[in-house]
Design a protein around this motif. Sequence first.
Motif, PDB file in Angstrom:
ATOM      1  N   ARG A  92       0.812  -1.213   0.000  1.00 56.63           N
ATOM      2  CA  ARG A  92       0.000   0.000   0.000  1.00 56.63           C
ATOM      3  C   ARG A  92       0.845   1.262   0.000  1.00 56.63           C
ATOM      4  O   ARG A  92       1.822   1.368   0.732  1.00 56.63           O
ATOM      5  CB  ARG A  92      -0.920   0.007   1.220  1.00 56.63           C
ATOM      6  N   VAL A  93       0.442   2.200  -0.834  1.00 48.89           N
ATOM      7  CA  VAL A  93       1.060   3.518  -0.855  1.00 48.89           C
ATOM      8  C   VAL A  93       0.176   4.400   0.022  1.00 48.89           C
ATOM      9  O   VAL A  93      -1.024   4.409  -0.153  1.00 48.89           O
ATOM     10  CB  VAL A  93       1.073   4.108  -2.270  1.00 48.89           C
ATOM     11  N   GLY A  94       0.794   5.103   0.943  1.00 55.24           N
ATOM     12  CA  GLY A  94      -0.045   5.904   1.835  1.00 55.24           C
ATOM     13  C   GLY A  94      -0.215   7.323   1.327  1.00 55.24           C
ATOM     14  O   GLY A  94       0.689   7.905   0.740  1.00 55.24           O
ATOM     15  N   ARG A  95      -1.379   7.872   1.567  1.00 60.19           N
ATOM     16  CA  ARG A  95      -1.622   9.251   1.181  1.00 60.19           C
ATOM     17  C   ARG A  95      -1.075  10.158   2.272  1.00 60.19           C
ATOM     18  O   ARG A  95      -1.639  10.252   3.365  1.00 60.19           O
ATOM     19  CB  ARG A  95      -3.129   9.475   1.009  1.00 60.19           C
ATOM     20  N   ALA A  96       0.018  10.829   1.952  1.00 60.30           N
ATOM     21  CA  ALA A  96       0.649  11.702   2.935  1.00 60.30           C
ATOM     22  C   ALA A  96       0.197  13.141   2.765  1.00 60.30           C
ATOM     23  O   ALA A  96       0.118  13.895   3.727  1.00 60.30           O
ATOM     24  CB  ALA A  96       2.170  11.629   2.794  1.00 60.30           C
ATOM     25  N   LEU A  97      -0.084  13.521   1.534  1.00 59.37           N
ATOM     26  CA  LEU A  97      -0.345  14.922   1.230  1.00 59.37           C
ATOM     27  C   LEU A  97      -1.645  15.050   0.444  1.00 59.37           C
ATOM     28  O   LEU A  97      -2.084  14.105  -0.207  1.00 59.37           O
ATOM     29  CB  LEU A  97       0.794  15.490   0.363  1.00 59.37           C
ATOM     30  N   ALA A  98      -2.217  16.232   0.532  1.00 63.38           N
ATOM     31  CA  ALA A  98      -3.391  16.505  -0.310  1.00 63.38           C
ATOM     32  C   ALA A  98      -2.920  16.678  -1.753  1.00 63.38           C
ATOM     33  O   ALA A  98      -1.795  17.118  -1.988  1.00 63.38           O
ATOM     34  CB  ALA A  98      -4.070  17.781   0.162  1.00 63.38           C
ATOM     35  N   PRO A  99      -3.764  16.340  -2.735  1.00 65.06           N
ATOM     36  CA  PRO A  99      -3.362  16.543  -4.123  1.00 65.06           C
ATOM     37  C   PRO A  99      -2.909  17.986  -4.338  1.00 65.06           C
ATOM     38  O   PRO A  99      -3.527  18.934  -3.847  1.00 65.06           O
ATOM     39  CB  PRO A  99      -4.622  16.217  -4.907  1.00 65.06           C
ATOM     40  N   TYR A 100      -1.828  18.104  -5.070  1.00 72.43           N
ATOM     41  CA  TYR A 100      -1.218  19.413  -5.307  1.00 72.43           C
ATOM     42  C   TYR A 100      -2.172  20.299  -6.115  1.00 72.43           C
ATOM     43  O   TYR A 100      -2.750  19.856  -7.126  1.00 72.43           O
ATOM     44  CB  TYR A 100       0.081  19.218  -6.078  1.00 72.43           C
ATOM     45  N   GLY A 101      -2.332  21.546  -5.717  1.00 74.34           N
ATOM     46  CA  GLY A 101      -3.145  22.506  -6.468  1.00 74.34           C
ATOM     47  C   GLY A 101      -4.524  21.944  -6.778  1.00 74.34           C
ATOM     48  O   GLY A 101      -5.225  21.447  -5.898  1.00 74.34           O
ATOM     49  N   ASP A 102      -4.873  21.973  -8.049  1.00 68.60           N
ATOM     50  CA  ASP A 102      -6.191  21.491  -8.477  1.00 68.60           C
ATOM     51  C   ASP A 102      -6.108  20.070  -9.050  1.00 68.60           C
ATOM     52  O   ASP A 102      -7.001  19.620  -9.749  1.00 68.60           O
ATOM     53  CB  ASP A 102      -6.731  22.467  -9.542  1.00 68.60           C
ATOM     54  N   SER A 103      -4.946  19.407  -8.757  1.00 68.30           N
ATOM     55  CA  SER A 103      -4.792  18.064  -9.336  1.00 68.30           C
ATOM     56  C   SER A 103      -5.751  17.091  -8.674  1.00 68.30           C
ATOM     57  O   SER A 103      -6.254  17.331  -7.574  1.00 68.30           O
ATOM     58  CB  SER A 103      -3.344  17.579  -9.163  1.00 68.30           C
ATOM     59  N   ARG A 104      -6.051  15.995  -9.396  1.00 72.00           N
ATOM     60  CA  ARG A 104      -6.956  14.984  -8.862  1.00 72.00           C
ATOM     61  C   ARG A 104      -6.354  13.600  -9.033  1.00 72.00           C
ATOM     62  O   ARG A 104      -5.534  13.369  -9.927  1.00 72.00           O
ATOM     63  CB  ARG A 104      -8.297  15.020  -9.619  1.00 72.00           C
ATOM     64  N   GLU A 105      -6.827  12.711  -8.217  1.00 65.84           N
ATOM     65  CA  GLU A 105      -6.411  11.330  -8.386  1.00 65.84           C
ATOM     66  C   GLU A 105      -6.872  10.847  -9.758  1.00 65.84           C
ATOM     67  O   GLU A 105      -8.009  11.121 -10.173  1.00 65.84           O
ATOM     68  CB  GLU A 105      -7.035  10.459  -7.299  1.00 65.84           C
ATOM     69  N   ASN A 106      -6.040  10.115 -10.458  1.00 66.77           N
ATOM     70  CA  ASN A 106      -6.396   9.599 -11.784  1.00 66.77           C
ATOM     71  C   ASN A 106      -7.721   8.838 -11.733  1.00 66.77           C
ATOM     72  O   ASN A 106      -8.572   8.964 -12.595  1.00 66.77           O
ATOM     73  CB  ASN A 106      -5.298   8.658 -12.297  1.00 66.77           C
ATOM     74  N   ARG A 107      -7.811   8.026 -10.692  1.00 70.89           N
ATOM     75  CA  ARG A 107      -8.993   7.185 -10.548  1.00 70.89           C
ATOM     76  C   ARG A 107     -10.268   8.032 -10.524  1.00 70.89           C
ATOM     77  O   ARG A 107     -11.271   7.706 -11.126  1.00 70.89           O
ATOM     78  CB  ARG A 107      -8.848   6.418  -9.229  1.00 70.89           C
ATOM     79  N   ARG A 108     -10.131   9.162  -9.826  1.00 69.24           N
ATOM     80  CA  ARG A 108     -11.320   9.988  -9.619  1.00 69.24           C
ATOM     81  C   ARG A 108     -11.804  10.566 -10.954  1.00 69.24           C
ATOM     82  O   ARG A 108     -12.991  10.509 -11.281  1.00 69.24           O
ATOM     83  CB  ARG A 108     -10.986  11.116  -8.628  1.00 69.24           C
ATOM     84  N   PHE A 109     -10.886  11.077 -11.763  1.00 68.94           N
ATOM     85  CA  PHE A 109     -11.400  11.673 -13.007  1.00 68.94           C
ATOM     86  C   PHE A 109     -11.723  10.611 -14.059  1.00 68.94           C
ATOM     87  O   PHE A 109     -12.547  10.826 -14.925  1.00 68.94           O
ATOM     88  CB  PHE A 109     -10.519  12.817 -13.540  1.00 68.94           C
TER      89      PHE A 109
END
Lengths: 604, 543
Positions: free
Chosen positions: B466-483
């Motif tokens: 598992r890769v852990g989410r350490a930070l909020a997505p930078y700027g207006d970027s989104r998770e690939n999965r989400r878009f």
Amino acid sequence: MTFAHLEARADEIIGLYEYPRAAMLPLMWLVQADQGWISPEAEGWVAARLGVAISRVREVLSFYGMFRGEPMGRRELKVCTSLSCRLRGSEALLETIEDSLGIKPGETTPNGSVTLTKVECLCACEMSPMVQLDERFIGPVTADDTGTVAAITQDARSEPDSPAASPEPAPFIDSSGPVLSTRFGDPEGVWFDGYTAQGGYEAARKVLTSLKPEEVIEQVIAANLRGLGGAGFPAGRKWSFVPKNTEKPVYLVVNADEGEPGTSKDRHVMERDPHALLEGMLIAAFAIGAHKAYIYIRGEYFRPAQRLQRAIDEAYAQGWLGADVAGTGFALDVVVHRGAGAYICGEETALLSSLEGGKGQPKLKPPFPAISGLFGCPTIVNNVETIACVPFILRHGPERFAAIGTEKQGGTRLFCLSGHVERPGVFEEPVGVTLRELIEERGGGVRGGKRLKGVIPGGISARILTAEEIDIAMDFDSVGAAGSMAGSAGVIVMDEDTCMVSTLDSAAHFYADESCGQCSPCREGTGWIHRIVKRIGAGNGKLSDLDDLLTISHDMEGRTICVFSEAAAWPVQSYIAKFRGEFEDFIRSGRSLPSASAREVAHA
Amino acid sequence: MPELSIDGRKVNVPEGTTVIEAAEQLGIFVPRYCYHPGLSTAGNCRMCMVDVENSPKPQIACNLPATEGMVVETESEQARKDRAAVLEFLLANHPLDCPVCDQAGECDLQNYYMSFGLYDPRFGEQKVKKQKAIEVGPHVMLDQERCILCSRCVRFTDEITKTGEFGIFNRGDRAEVGLYPGETLDNPYSANVVDLCPVGALTERSFRFKARVWYLSSTESVCGGCSRGCNTELHHVSNRPHLNDGERLLRVKPRHNPDVNQWWMCDEGRYGHDWIDVDRLGEVRRRTDEASRRQVESTWEAALDGVGTALSAGGARVGVIASAELTNEDLFCLREVLGAHLGARIALPPAPAGGTSDDFLIRPDKTPNRKGATLLGIPDAATPSAEALVDAAIAGELDVLWVFGHDLVELVGAEKTRAAAVGECLLVYSGTNDHATVSLAHWVLPSAAAVEQDGTFVNCDGRVQRVGRALAPYGDSRENRRFLLEIAARTGTPAREDWNGPAGVFATMAEAVGSFAGMSYESIGDQGAHSAPSEALAEAEQS
């Protein structure tokens, strides 16, 4: 700088060892002898020859007192300032030599002829105060012996090969026997013909041709031979710890790293009766199943090492060493390995670390050397004097050896008497001799008719005994029962004028200088203690320092890999416990008030 | 299996277990400096001394074999005194410069003093002077005065990297750790000595004076620097932008995983994270002018509508260049939404040749999830190469070319990239950082970095981690999965709602992909779990 001319000799040296890295110290000695110091290029050469990182070479260079990391004088004059020499005036001697040469310790004369060095005990306490010029011991010499001092400084300024103006030492070395000293009479040493003419190697022949290893061990156990390096562990039992039928090679290592201040015994065996040691080694090696033996000898012992090598060469030539010893089919090779100036290498696991080419740092136990020692193989480490007793036992029978001693310790010891006695020297006595007999009869009593203040019975690590405590036998158990230890049989005598603060400073300086630095309590504690004692000596003590010294030394005790920290703690504890009033008076007045009368005057 | 008692509690341990390990099994922590399970036993610090029944002296737990019937006390009066005494020795010559020491807050001298010391200091002498602030290598700073000579760093460079840089020179209290003059600590694993150092003697140059450690948040993750997937802890700040010139990730530390990286990680991975806050894509962009290919900022709504419309056009021919930097969850959504439903052909460029590697941790493939892509059937046997897709775009045989992460210039050269960008084909770019391809795209959809989302990678040995989410997505970027799910909604793709969370995607993936059968996002845990060997994997390994 090139090393091409050293390559062939380096190959020979490396060939003596099971692993190239073990040739670390000998290769560094080789370079230093050739070039006067160990330059960074030389460190690189050694590292490349041994296949180790260069940082390992620098570790070794910086750990051992005798390796030179920078160019020095063509000659080196070492002045011993350890306790035995200090008691007989080494501080004044050093000042006189400083004035004469015009340099301080650590400095080299402007013309590069000589470097002056202040050193810890060279274990020639029977000739204290003494100095070492290059390879040669000179002593006794005091500051008021202007003729000898002049001769020494003249020698020091001369070229290394010049004939010596200073006299050859002539200390008192007992040769009355019965076990160890019978062939000590000739300062030039007894060699193969002389040794065999007196029945030498007969015991070894008997052992190799008619006894089983376990029978040898039984006889050594029956003889009550104890480890004479200082710990007193029964030698035969130690031998019996080697695993039977091990597939690994077994090693015999002889501890000739004599270094306990106040001690002088093993050197005489090696200089005057080296074949006794070799014969003892043959018997010991047979008993434990070793076919390779090393003699680890302290670096300052140049002449003993040369003489040992001469004896070894003789023994090989006469068939008493090598692949088929005396036609018996037993094989034994012996290698002399020189240390380079580190007291801790007398501790058996530190000795093994050093022999393996590292810093002389004690190893964790378990495993014990008998199971996993040199190069991870079963190893027995015995002191020179212990091994030198072995031929006598096998030749004359264990009963005779045992009968010489006490109930639990057989035989004799070579006692070194130093300090304030009329006749310092080396005396062979049954182990049951009393301390009073040693001081009053062998040593002729306290020098100048003074009163006895205290005596250290077994090297500087042993707890001090007062004048009232000397009616004890000198075997391990009796001295232990009296609250001290027989240790290395280095008896240091102090008269009523001896300043205990100064004495403690000598011990504290020694341990702070010699701690290997591995375990936190010892590394930090020895330095801490020395700084407090030095401050007291400078007149800036506080009464609370004494309790601090006691608790610091107590906190070091029993908390380290080896017993060096105990050795460092015991002088502190025993000097303060037994002479607290003197310490307090020193602190209050800021000056030395060693005798009761002086203190009374000060209080009045 | 000897049974012994520690602090009154019994424990059975395998033969050869040491007391310090046995205590650990009971959850009893014995303080230590020199002991480290990944290194040989030195036994020099003396901090782990325990009280053993019938033993005249205290014993060091790190070198004491547990034996049947042994009775050990770690909290007896004697044991407490022993530890306090050792601490006082260790601190005697220590400079106590905590206010300017980066280690403060995570220093075992501080921690143990509070837990086991609390004595009244007596040391009043001059301390031994040694050297401070020595740059021993590109990553490591040495302070000899703070060193307690535990020798961990020496043993690390001796036993693990076998480079032998460190030594302890001199003896007694003059002993000091260091390098041979002129040598540099520049082996590929050099910064591990900082993690090993229990005090402030070895610190990270990149972290020097950046932040007090108590301001750092920590997230468990996996290094994306190569296919080894060393387990990591990410140390970051989000609410104190002044601490590190605005960079949110301050440092990366290896996290113990006996099956992957033990306690270690390489410097390349540790320091290969600058891209997370530098040259990031933080806004949606669209091309406004075909002739000049000028781009302006746009919105996600517009982008998703635009791309969605292009994809939904009847018979749209779609090509996707995927990336082995994407998580399994992203790749799975990509496969389901773009591949399975829209018929996109999905290429995955191979790892560039010539990546550095060794026989320890460093792998030549500098992407973290190629094996995961392989398990997911990306690329499948029928997929053309990335270059073939670009050629198809140039030839007018594609309507949409969607590039994830890659710079086409590196893949196919500048000329073809330009040709693909000026044709009829809609060029969509999703990724984290700016490069030549970005400015040529019709649409730029900024992606969250791996450390800005949850998900999984499969390392070179097939371990799902598992890769852990350490930070909020930078700027207006989104998770690939989400878009991708937004695209699914706009293209009538039957995506599941629970794919918004990593556990949901993983559950579907475990049903659909044999290699993940029986696993769940939860069961992978913080140490990862081995994937089942799949036919696809076996084939991939054969080829």
